[in-house]
Design a protein around this motif. Structure first.
Motif, PDB file in Angstrom:
ATOM      1  N   SER A 100       4.065   5.696   0.579  1.00  0.00           N
ATOM      2  CA  SER A 100       3.169   6.065   1.665  1.00  0.00           C
ATOM      3  C   SER A 100       1.752   5.634   1.313  1.00  0.00           C
ATOM      4  CB  SER A 100       3.220   7.572   1.940  1.00  0.00           C
ATOM      5  OG  SER A 100       2.807   8.309   0.797  1.00  0.00           O
ATOM      6  N   ALA A 101       1.073   5.014   2.265  1.00  0.00           N
ATOM      7  CA  ALA A 101      -0.316   4.596   2.082  1.00  0.00           C
ATOM      8  C   ALA A 101      -1.170   5.320   3.110  1.00  0.00           C
ATOM      9  CB  ALA A 101      -0.450   3.079   2.244  1.00  0.00           C
ATOM     10  N   ALA A 102      -2.275   5.888   2.641  1.00  0.00           N
ATOM     11  CA  ALA A 102      -3.092   6.731   3.505  1.00  0.00           C
ATOM     12  C   ALA A 102      -4.534   6.264   3.495  1.00  0.00           C
ATOM     13  CB  ALA A 102      -3.001   8.192   3.055  1.00  0.00           C
ATOM     14  N   ALA A 103      -5.301   6.839   4.427  1.00  0.00           N
ATOM     15  CA  ALA A 103      -6.712   6.502   4.525  1.00  0.00           C
ATOM     16  C   ALA A 103      -7.514   7.045   3.356  1.00  0.00           C
ATOM     17  CB  ALA A 103      -7.274   7.041   5.845  1.00  0.00           C
ATOM     18  N   ASP A 104      -6.909   7.859   2.486  1.00  0.00           N
ATOM     19  CA  ASP A 104      -7.596   8.297   1.273  1.00  0.00           C
ATOM     20  C   ASP A 104      -7.561   7.231   0.176  1.00  0.00           C
ATOM     21  OD1 ASP A 104      -4.980   8.366   0.462  1.00  0.00           O
ATOM     22  OD2 ASP A 104      -4.874  10.528   0.155  1.00  0.00           O
ATOM     23  N   GLU A 105      -7.056   6.041   0.528  1.00  0.00           N
ATOM     24  CA  GLU A 105      -7.014   4.878  -0.364  1.00  0.00           C
ATOM     25  C   GLU A 105      -6.129   5.127  -1.585  1.00  0.00           C
ATOM     26  OE1 GLU A 105     -11.019   3.638  -1.224  1.00  0.00           O
ATOM     27  OE2 GLU A 105     -11.304   2.807   0.791  1.00  0.00           O
ATOM     28  N   THR A 106      -5.007   5.780  -1.349  1.00  0.00           N
ATOM     29  CA  THR A 106      -4.002   5.927  -2.402  1.00  0.00           C
ATOM     30  C   THR A 106      -2.641   5.509  -1.858  1.00  0.00           C
ATOM     31  OG1 THR A 106      -3.485   8.237  -1.855  1.00  0.00           O
ATOM     32  CG2 THR A 106      -5.219   7.848  -3.497  1.00  0.00           C
ATOM     33  N   LEU A 107      -1.806   5.040  -2.755  1.00  0.00           N
ATOM     34  CA  LEU A 107      -0.431   4.668  -2.463  1.00  0.00           C
ATOM     35  C   LEU A 107       0.457   5.590  -3.300  1.00  0.00           C
ATOM     36  CD1 LEU A 107       1.627   2.641  -1.173  1.00  0.00           C
ATOM     37  CD2 LEU A 107       1.318   1.220  -3.204  1.00  0.00           C
ATOM     38  N   ARG A 108       1.283   6.395  -2.632  1.00  0.00           N
ATOM     39  CA  ARG A 108       2.091   7.387  -3.341  1.00  0.00           C
ATOM     40  C   ARG A 108       3.574   7.098  -3.137  1.00  0.00           C
ATOM     41  NH1 ARG A 108      -1.241  12.244  -4.412  1.00  0.00           N
ATOM     42  NH2 ARG A 108      -3.343  11.744  -3.627  1.00  0.00           N
ATOM     43  N   PHE A 109       4.357   7.412  -4.170  1.00  0.00           N
ATOM     44  CA  PHE A 109       5.801   7.178  -4.147  1.00  0.00           C
ATOM     45  C   PHE A 109       6.514   8.518  -4.235  1.00  0.00           C
ATOM     46  CE2 PHE A 109       3.820   3.335  -5.603  1.00  0.00           C
ATOM     47  CZ  PHE A 109       4.558   2.315  -5.010  1.00  0.00           C
ATOM     48  N   TRP A 110       7.455   8.740  -3.317  1.00  0.00           N
ATOM     49  CA  TRP A 110       8.153  10.016  -3.199  1.00  0.00           C
ATOM     50  C   TRP A 110       9.658   9.797  -3.338  1.00  0.00           C
ATOM     51  CZ3 TRP A 110       4.536  13.914  -2.123  1.00  0.00           C
ATOM     52  CH2 TRP A 110       3.306  13.471  -1.609  1.00  0.00           C
ATOM     53  N   ASN A 111      10.274  10.583  -4.199  1.00  0.00           N
ATOM     54  CA  ASN A 111      11.733  10.548  -4.332  1.00  0.00           C
ATOM     55  C   ASN A 111      12.326  11.566  -3.360  1.00  0.00           C
ATOM     56  OD1 ASN A 111      14.316  10.047  -5.237  1.00  0.00           O
ATOM     57  ND2 ASN A 111      14.138  11.351  -7.046  1.00  0.00           N
ATOM     58  N   VAL A 112      12.208  11.242  -2.079  1.00  0.00           N
ATOM     59  CA  VAL A 112      12.520  12.207  -1.037  1.00  0.00           C
ATOM     60  C   VAL A 112      13.957  12.119  -0.545  1.00  0.00           C
ATOM     61  CG1 VAL A 112      11.686  10.676   0.779  1.00  0.00           C
ATOM     62  CG2 VAL A 112      11.687  13.134   1.176  1.00  0.00           C
TER      63      VAL A 112
END
Length: 469
Positions: free
Chosen positions: A431-443
């Motif tokens: 997921s990429a957000a306007a907070d300028e981070t790219l996060r990976f989720w084992n969902v």
């Protein structure tokens, strides 16, 4: 109309050193008593229920009183009729047994039952355990200069496990297998910023849409520009979708164009129906239907046979024109286990996830999520849907389909989650957000046992391009 881009203050404007892209960001419950309070502490009262205590009952005495004549004087001379009545009563009630409940012998074994069957019958079936869903991101990477624009599509994950992300004027590649990062291309300011990226089915070639209306095709194995598609749109290209060797592009001009990347005259077909920017494009798994969403709040379902090289005036090309959403329609996801089921999400004024039967055009269900729906992804292994949202929680929500019960809410982003992409095995979501981070989720859980992959039929779609254009 949905909220589009917002200016974001970056480190450059404050004179700080720019951040390198895609680097690690850095008791038991109370149980009330069932007994009722009594003034006598030695007395026990259990409410209004009478529960007999069979251990205090003397069955032998009861049998004796029914079967034996009394020894007292008044019954010394019992009449023969009374004796006969007593014997008959004992015979009928007690069936000549000394105890009413007598557990002396084991019940007989059933016939024709093997020992293996007997052992298996005592083994309880293991209950299906509920999948553990981690509430925090598995990994967080910096994504400086990510454009905060709802209508763009700046993140995609290829079939060869390489993720592409556009940060301002540059496309970066992050190899999920090794964790390495490389720069694919940086466009000049006249062409940028980059407005969309999309991997071809082969996982080797990637399409890059530009603010200048051009589309570039890159070979990532050699970092080589294969060709540039010009004159397709009149303004920026915010959405891309592949259907084998056909690259479908959607622009701010409202046009949708099919481009055959194998031939020189690449524009082969067009769809016309949107009056504003096309911000969502997705081909169905069969490649027979195309879903498009626009800033005009419209959702169109197109059949591949309805595309026209020369659109005729007054002709409706769409299979279905759906006007139920009240904001821009960007989030689109075709169901992997039901070919004619499409999930769509609306912007800030709509906030709904809707489900459609694309054969009939019927809306099957609508769920108000309470916030802007930015992206949707289906679980490939379970009947679940993941959505990403904006204000107020900026969360990812996992839904059980078709009940649409919330299974989990994943928080961590501090601004709206604009883009999502799914790993090839279907388990990890970026997921990429306007907070300028790219996060990976084992969902979506652990991957299933790998199956032998079939040979791809589209490996040679770019074989004819041997030089720069």
């Amino acid at each position: 109309m949905d909220t589009g881009s917002h200016s974001i203050s970056s480190e450059k404007s404050h004179g700080l050193a720019p951040r390198p892209p895609l680097q690690e960001a850095g008791s038991r419950p109370y149980m009330p008593s069932l007994s009722i309070a009594s003034r006598n502490p030695s007395a026990k009262c259990y409410g209004d229920r009478f529960i007999p205590d069979r251990s205090a009952m003397d069955m032998d005495m009861a049998h004796y009183l029914l079967t034996e004549p009394k020894k007292d004087k008044e019954n010394a001379a019992a009449s023969p009729s009374k004796e006969a009545y007593r014997r008959l009563l004992a015979e009928k009630l007690l069936n000549n047994r000394t105890r009413i409940l007598a557990f002396r012998n084991k019940p007989p074994e059933p016939e024709n039952v093997s020992a293996a069957d007997t052992a298996s019958s005592h083994q309880a079936k293991p209950a299906k355990q509920r999948r553990y869903i981690p509430q925090s991101a598995e990994r967080t990477l910096d994504a400086p200069d990510l454009v905060d624009d709802y209508y763009l599509n700046l993140l995609d994950w290829g079939s060869k496990n390489v993720l592409s992300i556009a940060l301002s004027d540059t496309v970066y590649l992050w190899d999920a297998s090794s964790g390495s990062t490389s720069e694919l291309v940086t466009v000049d300011e006249d062409s940028g910023p980059i407005t969309s990226v999309s991997w071809a089915p082969d996982g080797q070639h990637v399409a890059v849409g530009l603010n200048s209306s051009d589309i570039q095709l890159w070979d990532t194995s050699s970092n080589r520009l294969l060709r540039t598609l010009r004159g397709v749109h009149e303004s920026r290209v915010g959405s891309l979708a592949w259907n084998n060797n056909i690259l479908t592009t959607g622009g701010m001009d409202g046009n949708i164009v099919n481009n055959d990347v194998r031939i020189r005259n690449h524009v082969v077909q067009a769809y016309q129906g949107h009056s504003q920017e096309v911000c969502g494009l997705k081909w169905s798994g069969s490649g027979q239907q195309l879903a498009s969403g626009g800033n005009d709040n419209l959702l169109h379902i197109w059949d591949v046979s309805m595309a026209s090289s020369v659109p005729s005036a007054g002709r409706n090309q769409w299979l279905h024109r759906l006007e139920d959403h009240t904001a821009a329609v960007k989030a689109l996801a075709w169901c992997p286990f039901q070919s004619n089921l499409l999930a769509t999400g609306g912007g800030g004024s709509d906030r709904c996830i809707k489900f459609w039967n694309t054969h009939t055009g019927a809306c099957l269900n609508s769920v108000d999520t309470g916030s802007q729906v930015c992206a949707l992804l289906w679980n490939k292994n379970e009947r679940e849907l993941l959505s990403s949202h904006g204000f107020t929680q900026n969360q990812l929500t996992l839904w059980k389909y078709p009940s649409m019960v919330k299974m989990a809410e994943l928080t961590g982003h501090t601004s709206r989650v604009l883009f999502m992409a799914q790993s090839p095995d279907g388990c990890t979501v970026a997921s990429a957000a306007a907070d300028e981070t790219l996060r990976f989720w084992n969902v979506f859980g652990s991957p299933e046992a790998p199956k032998p992959a079939a040979k791809a039929s589209h490996t040679g779609m770019f074989n004819s391009f041997n030089h720069l254009r």
